[in-house]
Design an enzyme around this catalytic site. Structure first.
Site, PDB file in Angstrom:
ATOM      1  N   LYS A  67      10.523  -1.600  -3.128  1.00 15.86           N
ATOM      2  CA  LYS A  67       9.236  -1.553  -2.466  1.00 15.86           C
ATOM      3  C   LYS A  67       9.255  -2.675  -1.447  1.00 15.86           C
ATOM      4  O   LYS A  67       9.938  -3.680  -1.682  1.00 15.86           O
ATOM      5  CB  LYS A  67       8.148  -1.822  -3.509  1.00 15.86           C
ATOM      6  N   GLU A  81       7.135  -1.626 -11.592  1.00 14.53           N
ATOM      7  CA  GLU A  81       7.683  -2.723 -10.769  1.00 14.53           C
ATOM      8  C   GLU A  81       7.537  -4.053 -11.504  1.00 14.53           C
ATOM      9  O   GLU A  81       7.317  -5.080 -10.875  1.00 14.53           O
ATOM     10  CB  GLU A  81       6.980  -2.759  -9.406  1.00 14.53           C
ATOM     11  N   LYS A 123      -2.345  -1.464 -13.536  1.00 13.47           N
ATOM     12  CA  LYS A 123      -2.048  -2.867 -13.849  1.00 13.47           C
ATOM     13  C   LYS A 123      -2.978  -3.269 -14.974  1.00 13.47           C
ATOM     14  O   LYS A 123      -4.191  -3.136 -14.838  1.00 13.47           O
ATOM     15  CB  LYS A 123      -2.306  -3.766 -12.636  1.00 13.47           C
ATOM     16  N   ASP A 156       3.965  -1.250   0.820  1.00 16.15           N
ATOM     17  CA  ASP A 156       2.677  -1.752   0.327  1.00 16.15           C
ATOM     18  C   ASP A 156       2.045  -2.739   1.306  1.00 16.15           C
ATOM     19  O   ASP A 156       2.352  -3.927   1.277  1.00 16.15           O
ATOM     20  CB  ASP A 156       2.892  -2.438  -1.034  1.00 16.15           C
ATOM     21  N   HIS A 173       8.177 -15.813  -1.813  1.00 14.61           N
ATOM     22  CA  HIS A 173       7.759 -14.410  -1.832  1.00 14.61           C
ATOM     23  C   HIS A 173       6.648 -14.219  -0.813  1.00 14.61           C
ATOM     24  O   HIS A 173       5.623 -14.897  -0.857  1.00 14.61           O
ATOM     25  CB  HIS A 173       7.262 -14.064  -3.242  1.00 14.61           C
ATOM     26  N   LYS A 223       6.782  -5.317   0.864  1.00 14.05           N
ATOM     27  CA  LYS A 223       5.457  -5.818   1.134  1.00 14.05           C
ATOM     28  C   LYS A 223       5.272  -5.793   2.641  1.00 14.05           C
ATOM     29  O   LYS A 223       6.215  -5.979   3.407  1.00 14.05           O
ATOM     30  CB  LYS A 223       5.284  -7.245   0.622  1.00 14.05           C
ATOM     31  N   GLU A 232       1.535   2.566  -0.387  1.00 18.53           N
ATOM     32  CA  GLU A 232       0.626   1.995  -1.392  1.00 18.53           C
ATOM     33  C   GLU A 232      -0.529   1.275  -0.719  1.00 18.53           C
ATOM     34  O   GLU A 232      -0.317   0.337   0.043  1.00 18.53           O
ATOM     35  CB  GLU A 232       1.423   1.032  -2.288  1.00 18.53           C
ATOM     36  N   ASP A 271      -4.015   1.163  -5.167  1.00 12.68           N
ATOM     37  CA  ASP A 271      -3.801  -0.044  -5.985  1.00 12.68           C
ATOM     38  C   ASP A 271      -5.077  -0.884  -6.004  1.00 12.68           C
ATOM     39  O   ASP A 271      -5.885  -0.762  -6.921  1.00 12.68           O
ATOM     40  CB  ASP A 271      -2.593  -0.826  -5.461  1.00 12.68           C
TER      41      ASP A 271
HETATM   42 MG   LIG Z   1       0.036  -3.290  -4.393  1.00 11.94          MG
END
Ligand SMILES: [Mg+2]
Length: 384
Positions: A165, A325, A271, A196, A21, A167, A222, A247
């Site tokens: 989404k 997510e 979160k 993001d 990832h 990254k 984001e 975030d």
């Molecule tokens: Mg984020």
């Protein structure tokens, strides 16, 4: 009823993930968790989980969480009545600054235990579910443009996930924004994506590309700017091109108030770990509701334990307009519970059994437990 916290133990668990990832700063192949097991005087046990995207995200790691719980939180909480959750949160905040991920893991174990004591699912201790199903957004992080587009189309076509989404923030901001636009364009006609960059872009460059990001159909941006650049985020919101999500910049109810006052976000990424637990998360959700800000259920990439806790908190919100997510259980190669929470057709269903509604799999727990002499078999590869 006499009911006190009798014992607290912590363990670190390392679980492999299905594919590497790519975050903005590093690529990971395993994910680590700090598991809290909290025992009450009536012998009921509550389970909590602490995990972070990485120490780069907020300065905590599973190792710091374990130390903070063992050395500082445990002595404070032994002998306390677990039913007074707000008092326990205030006690932890008064004695220990920051360390919200560690505190969230402990709060999670308390709510799980209380759910078993009262034989109700945790969401009922938080106000009761407003919704019982949450659409889940998958993060495309294969590391290549073609890989991300192909993965998105395949998942969309076989109804595994409907929203995505990506990254960003791995390369220079300019290269990154072009890459994001190409992926968004490649998925047009299938799905809109959120982007993001984890705070790695700058004001001028982001402003310059806002119209193109809008044209490419990017659904939200984001945390494009550094967490402390609230004025810059405010400028981007005022452009009214792509909705701006906060975030990293919103890690407490105090941050949330500042962002509301400065109109520095259209969407809050919630979160439970960054806010220090479910109760604090719902306070931020309420602030968002008061300001007409939408909410999105963010993730720290949890196992089914943390994912269940997220679901219990998020499902009580009225304004979870962008779904969530929380795809951790789909992303990990294995899990720590008997029945993992897998999404079906891009949707997760709230567990209704008592507590978090999950049962720890003791065999898996032992199998993935990190032993003292091991540092970690997490093969993290640092990017330059
Ligand atoms: Mg984020």
């Amino acid at each position: 009823m006499d009911l006190l916290i009798k014992h607290i133990t912590t363990d670190i668990i390392d679980i492999p993930i299905k594919r590497p990832h790519q975050f903005s700063t590093e690529k990971i192949t395993t994910k680590s968790f700090m598991i809290v097991r909290l025992h009450l005087t009536n012998d009921i046990e509550g389970i909590g989980e602490g995990t972070t995207p990485g120490i780069w995200w907020n300065g905590e790691s599973v190792e710091t969480m374990k130390l903070v719980v063992d050395q500082y939180i445990k002595p404070l909480l032994l002998g306390k009545d677990p039913r007074y959750v707000e008092q326990i949160l205030a006690l932890m905040d008064r004695h220990i600054r920051g360390n919200s991920f560690a505190k969230a893991a402990v709060e999670m174990s308390i709510y799980d235990a209380l759910g078993h004591v009262f034989q109700v699912p945790v969401h009922q201790l938080l106000g009761g579910a407003f919704t019982k199903e949450v659409p889940i957004r998958w993060a495309l992080a294969s590391g290549s443009i073609e890989g991300d587009i192909n993965e998105g189309i395949e998942l969309y076509q076989n109804h595994t996930y409907q929203t995505f989404k990506i990254k960003s923030g791995k390369e220079s901001p300019e290269k990154d924004v072009i890459r994001s636009i190409k992926i968004a364009e490649g998925l047009q006609g299938y799905s809109a994506i959120g982007v993001d960059p984890n705070g790695s872009w700058n004001r001028l460059m982001t402003k310059k590309w806002m119209e193109e990001l809008n044209q490419a159909g990017v659904e939200f941006l984001e945390q494009p700017l550094a967490p402390e650049d609230i004025d810059g985020m405010s400028d981007l919101v005022s452009m009214k091109r792509v909705p701006i999500m906060a975030d990293e910049g919103i890690a407490s109810i105090h941050d949330a108030r500042q962002i509301v006052e400065k109109k520095a976000a259209d969407i809050f990424s919630l979160k439970i770990h960054k806010f220090g637990g479910m109760r604090h998360t719902l306070k931020v959700g309420a602030l968002a509701e008061s300001a007409g800000i939408c909410c999105f259920g963010g993730t720290s990439l949890e196992t089914s334990i943390g994912t269940a806790a997220n679901l219990h908190a998020f499902c009580t919100l009225r304004n979870l307009d962008y779904g969530a997510e929380i795809f951790g259980p789909d992303w990990l190669k294995d899990d720590l519970v008997v029945e993992p929470l897998k999404s079906k057709k891009g949707t997760l269903t709230l567990p209704e059994k008592p507590g978090l509604g999950i049962e720890l799999d003791e065999t898996k727990f032992t199998q993935y437990k990190r032993h003292k002499e091991e540092n970690s078999w997490n093969t993290t590869m640092r990017q330059p």
